[in-house]
Design an enzyme around this catalytic site. Structure first.
Site, PDB file in Angstrom:
ATOM      1  N   CYS A   1       0.837  -1.195   0.000  1.00 32.16           N
ATOM      2  CA  CYS A   1       0.000   0.000   0.000  1.00 32.16           C
ATOM      3  C   CYS A   1       0.877   1.253   0.000  1.00 32.16           C
ATOM      4  CB  CYS A   1      -0.898  -0.030   1.236  1.00 32.16           C
ATOM      5  SG  CYS A   1      -1.851   1.477   1.519  1.00 32.16           S
ATOM      6  N   ASP A  11     -15.173 -18.284  24.181  1.00 31.81           N
ATOM      7  CA  ASP A  11     -14.776 -17.270  23.194  1.00 31.81           C
ATOM      8  C   ASP A  11     -14.665 -15.923  23.899  1.00 31.81           C
ATOM      9  OD1 ASP A  11     -14.228 -15.833  20.900  1.00 31.81           O
ATOM     10  OD2 ASP A  11     -16.330 -15.733  20.267  1.00 31.81           O
ATOM     11  N   CYS A  65      -8.512 -14.431  20.943  1.00 32.63           N
ATOM     12  CA  CYS A  65      -7.959 -13.324  20.162  1.00 32.63           C
ATOM     13  C   CYS A  65      -6.668 -12.804  20.796  1.00 32.63           C
ATOM     14  CB  CYS A  65      -8.977 -12.202  20.007  1.00 32.63           C
ATOM     15  SG  CYS A  65      -9.560 -11.503  21.569  1.00 32.63           S
TER      16      CYS A  65
END
Length: 355
Positions: A4, A283, A309
């Site tokens: 990018c 989770d 996560c």
């Protein structure tokens, strides 16, 4: 290799210039090291599953008006200055196009020097926009915002937690159920990453008949699991739980789903309560689920599936389970935050029957 034009300046990406081999290592190695520090250096690791470019469906845009022009993008690396986004390899086309729209839409609304933050999610039926700013909402501002985003595929606009426009309630399909998003609802970052996590969870839960879905959120895994088992969904966010409950009521073909509002950090399911289930899904957010992991370790549960996560909190909780006789299965990293140091994980744990 595509890089990018903002790479090296924008704080959103740090791994775009790595070769595929080094990129996979950069995603996998922190997990391996976290597990080793927790005494689990013999756990098997799968290769990371990566989502495609242009797939991230939620983001937080930083906004400011400077010299009469709107800057819209992400913060620069280690800075509060805004990189005015003109290219992004990560966002969905709809989110990238929104960043370009903001420059025109907000030019007559923001004052010179004013800053704001925009949380945006791409629902299945349009964009869900939530502004956060020190400015107070007025009837005039409500009208200006509605006019600025008319015809821009915007389902809803929320301003400092107040709904100012709703063309349609934003909806996402989770495991075959249409779930209405509350304002500021948490979604998995990409549809592809969500699908990969769901597929692994369902496979690891095969044969389970009564599942406790802990930290259930909107039902990311609840509905997919309810195709094959009874599910008890536990979540402390009342709005998310209400959305899950409504979707369960309106979705045919599911096994029974029950719900419970509960803070699992302060009040984890106890070993006696866990006797009602033959498998548990965890989770949790980044902090992990230490208290719940300790309760699971003391219970008679024999199967746990853990979606994480954060590698460090996952390794800590995995060590608690391993210390109670759970054998960790293969840990699969899911790379849905492309070109960043962030990685998500899914793994199953089994032990011989206790008690």
């Amino acid at each position: 290799m595509t890089v990018c034009r903002h790479f090296g300046i924008c704080g959103g990406c740090s791994f775009q210039n790595l070769s595929p081999e080094y990129y996979r290592a950069a995603k996998r190695d922190p997990v391996v090291k976290a597990l080793a520090r927790a005494g689990l250096d013999d756990v098997m690791m799968a290769e990371p599953i990566s989502v495609p470019e242009h797939s991230r469906r939620r983001a937080v845009f930083k906004l400011a008006k400077h010299k009469g022009k709107i800057e819209a993008g992400f913060h620069a690396t280690k800075s509060h200055s805004i990189v005015d986004m003109t290219e992004c390899l990560v966002l969905t086309p709809a989110l990238f196009n929104l960043a370009q729209t903001l420059r025109i839409a907000l030019a007559p609304i923001l004052n010179e020097g004013e800053k704001a933050e925009l949380h945006v999610s791409e629902a299945d039926n349009g964009l869900d926009l939530a502004f956060r700013t020190p400015r107070k909402l007025t009837p005039a501002l409500t009208s200006e915002l509605a006019a600025a985003f008319r015809g821009k595929n915007v389902a809803r606009i929320v301003f400092n937690n107040e709904i100012v426009m709703e063309n349609a309630a934003p909806i996402v399909n989770l495991g075959g159920a249409n779930v209405t998003l509350p304002p500021h609802a948490f979604l998995q970052a990409t549809r592809q990453g969500e699908a990969a996590l769901q597929a692994h969870v369902v496979a690891l839960m095969k044969g389970a008949k009564n599942i406790a879905d802990l930290f259930a959120g909107l039902g990311t895994f609840t509905f997919a699991l309810a195709r094959q088992a009874k599910v008890h969904a536990v979540e402390q966010d009342g709005a998310a739980l209400a959305a899950l409950t409504a979707a369960a009521r309106n979705t045919p073909g599911l096994k029974p789903i029950t719900t419970e509002k509960r803070d699992l950090f302060k009040q984890p399911l106890t070993p006696p309560e866990l006797k009602a289930f033959d498998a548990v899904l965890l989770d949790p957010p980044r902090a992990g689920a230490e208290a719940q992991a300790r309760a699971l370790a003391a219970s008679t549960i024999t199967r746990v599936v853990y979606v994480s996560c954060d590698a460090a909190s996952f390794a800590r909780d995995a060590a608690i389970l391993a210390g109670a006789g759970f054998r960790p299965g293969i840990v699969t990293p899911i790379d849905q935050f492309l070109y960043s140091g962030h990685i998500e994980l899914v793994a199953g744990f089994e032990r011989t029957k206790k008690g």
